[in-house]
Design a protein around this motif. Structure first.
Motif, PDB file in Angstrom:
ATOM      1  N   ASP A 181       5.449-100.711  14.535  1.00 56.71           N
ATOM      2  CA  ASP A 181       5.369 -99.801  13.398  1.00 56.71           C
ATOM      3  C   ASP A 181       6.097 -98.494  13.690  1.00 56.71           C
ATOM      4  N   HIS A 182       7.412 -98.540  13.615  1.00 56.73           N
ATOM      5  CA  HIS A 182       8.233 -97.336  13.670  1.00 56.73           C
ATOM      6  C   HIS A 182       9.503 -97.590  12.876  1.00 56.73           C
ATOM      7  N   TYR A 183      10.176 -96.520  12.499  1.00 60.92           N
ATOM      8  CA  TYR A 183      11.433 -96.655  11.765  1.00 60.92           C
ATOM      9  C   TYR A 183      12.417 -95.621  12.288  1.00 60.92           C
ATOM     10  N   THR A 184      13.704 -95.857  12.014  1.00 63.34           N
ATOM     11  CA  THR A 184      14.760 -94.991  12.535  1.00 63.34           C
ATOM     12  C   THR A 184      15.700 -94.594  11.412  1.00 63.34           C
ATOM     13  N   VAL A 185      16.096 -93.327  11.407  1.00 63.48           N
ATOM     14  CA  VAL A 185      17.064 -92.826  10.430  1.00 63.48           C
ATOM     15  C   VAL A 185      18.220 -92.174  11.187  1.00 63.48           C
ATOM     16  N   ALA A 186      19.414 -92.270  10.631  1.00 58.84           N
ATOM     17  CA  ALA A 186      20.579 -91.653  11.251  1.00 58.84           C
ATOM     18  C   ALA A 186      20.461 -90.139  11.173  1.00 58.84           C
ATOM     19  N   GLY A 187      20.671 -89.479  12.306  1.00 61.04           N
ATOM     20  CA  GLY A 187      20.600 -88.026  12.339  1.00 61.04           C
ATOM     21  C   GLY A 187      21.958 -87.394  12.088  1.00 61.04           C
ATOM     22  N   GLU A 188      21.960 -86.089  11.919  1.00 59.34           N
ATOM     23  CA  GLU A 188      23.209 -85.374  11.669  1.00 59.34           C
ATOM     24  C   GLU A 188      24.011 -85.183  12.949  1.00 59.34           C
ATOM     25  N   LYS A 189      23.348 -85.233  14.096  1.00 63.09           N
ATOM     26  CA  LYS A 189      24.054 -85.101  15.374  1.00 63.09           C
ATOM     27  C   LYS A 189      23.442 -86.071  16.380  1.00 63.09           C
TER      28      LYS A 189
END
Length: 240
Positions: free
Chosen positions: A117-125
């Motif tokens: 139960d985790h998710y990942t999003v693209a960061g700005e850096k």
């Protein structure tokens, strides 16, 4: 005999991740613990219930997408083995893959395996640099070091973090957590590779793998003076 499975070693091996498998095997062999290595490549099949320690490393986005499609075929058997106590170490892209999804810079959500139960999003850096974390292993607090280099920022749901960030970014550079832990699954962004740098963590995974095999024994002490010195040097540099 302990059975060690390295998933997709030909494609998922960023920043020396293969060293995690080498460290696990060698610390078993130094103690005369029988151990065998299975390397699973795309298109091959395996019974995860016969594995004691599973390693999944990181790779480029293209390689991870290829492996995600292949691993989807094994998802349910992997989930069952994890629920039954399979010991897993998953690094960076492998960590993201075990979660719910990865959201790209364009907002597209690429499904993960949905086992954790985790998710990942693209960061700005990108989050890059040496890292120090504090984690609890069997009631003992230890400080571990490694190196991170990831554009994705991961947020935990019901799973626990692997550790607390003392220096560096960790999961997302915001909430002070690094990695994830569920049952005997350990996820981290720390390359380096992680296990040779942190012998206590390696031995903890060996102990859990032995217990999964029905063997509850104290590990023979090794001369870890070199490993301790290297770890302390990095900790002193990061925490001064």
């Amino acid at each position: 005999m302990l059975s060690v499975c390295h998933l997709y070693p030909d494609l998922l091996n960023l920043y020396g991740d293969r060293g995690n498998v080498i460290a696990f095997l060698q610390r078993c062999r130094w103690r005369d613990i029988p151990v065998q290595l299975i390397e699973l490549n795309a298109g091959e099949s395996i019974d995860f219930n016969r594995v004691d320690f599973l390693f999944l490393g990181g790779g480029s986005d293209r390689e991870q997408n290829l492996m995600a499609a292949d691993l989807e075929k094994h998802k349910e058997s992997l989930r069952e083995a994890i629920e039954d106590g399979l010991v897993v170490l998953s690094i960076c892209g492998g960590y993201q893959l075990l979660g719910q999804y990865y959201r790209t810079p364009r907002g597209e959500e690429i499904p993960g395996l949905g086992i954790l139960d985790h998710y990942t999003v693209a960061g700005e850096k990108r989050l890059i640099g040496n890292v120090a974390i504090e984690m609890n292993l069997d009631g003992q607090s230890i400080k571990a070091t490694g190196f991170e280099n990831h554009g994705g920022q991961t947020y935990l749901g019901s799973v626990e973090p692997l550790g607390k960030v003392l220096a560096g970014y960790g999961n997302n550079g915001k909430d002070g957590t690094e990695g994830a832990r569920y049952k005997n699954v350990f996820c981290s962004y720390l390359h380096g590779p992680l296990l040779p740098k942190n012998h206590q963590f390696t031995d903890y995974l060996i102990k859990l793998a032995l217990q999964r095999r029905g063997i509850d024994k104290q590990l023979t002490p090794l001369d870890d003076s070199f490993e301790k010195s290297a770890n302390n040097t990095m900790l002193n540099r990061l925490l001064k």
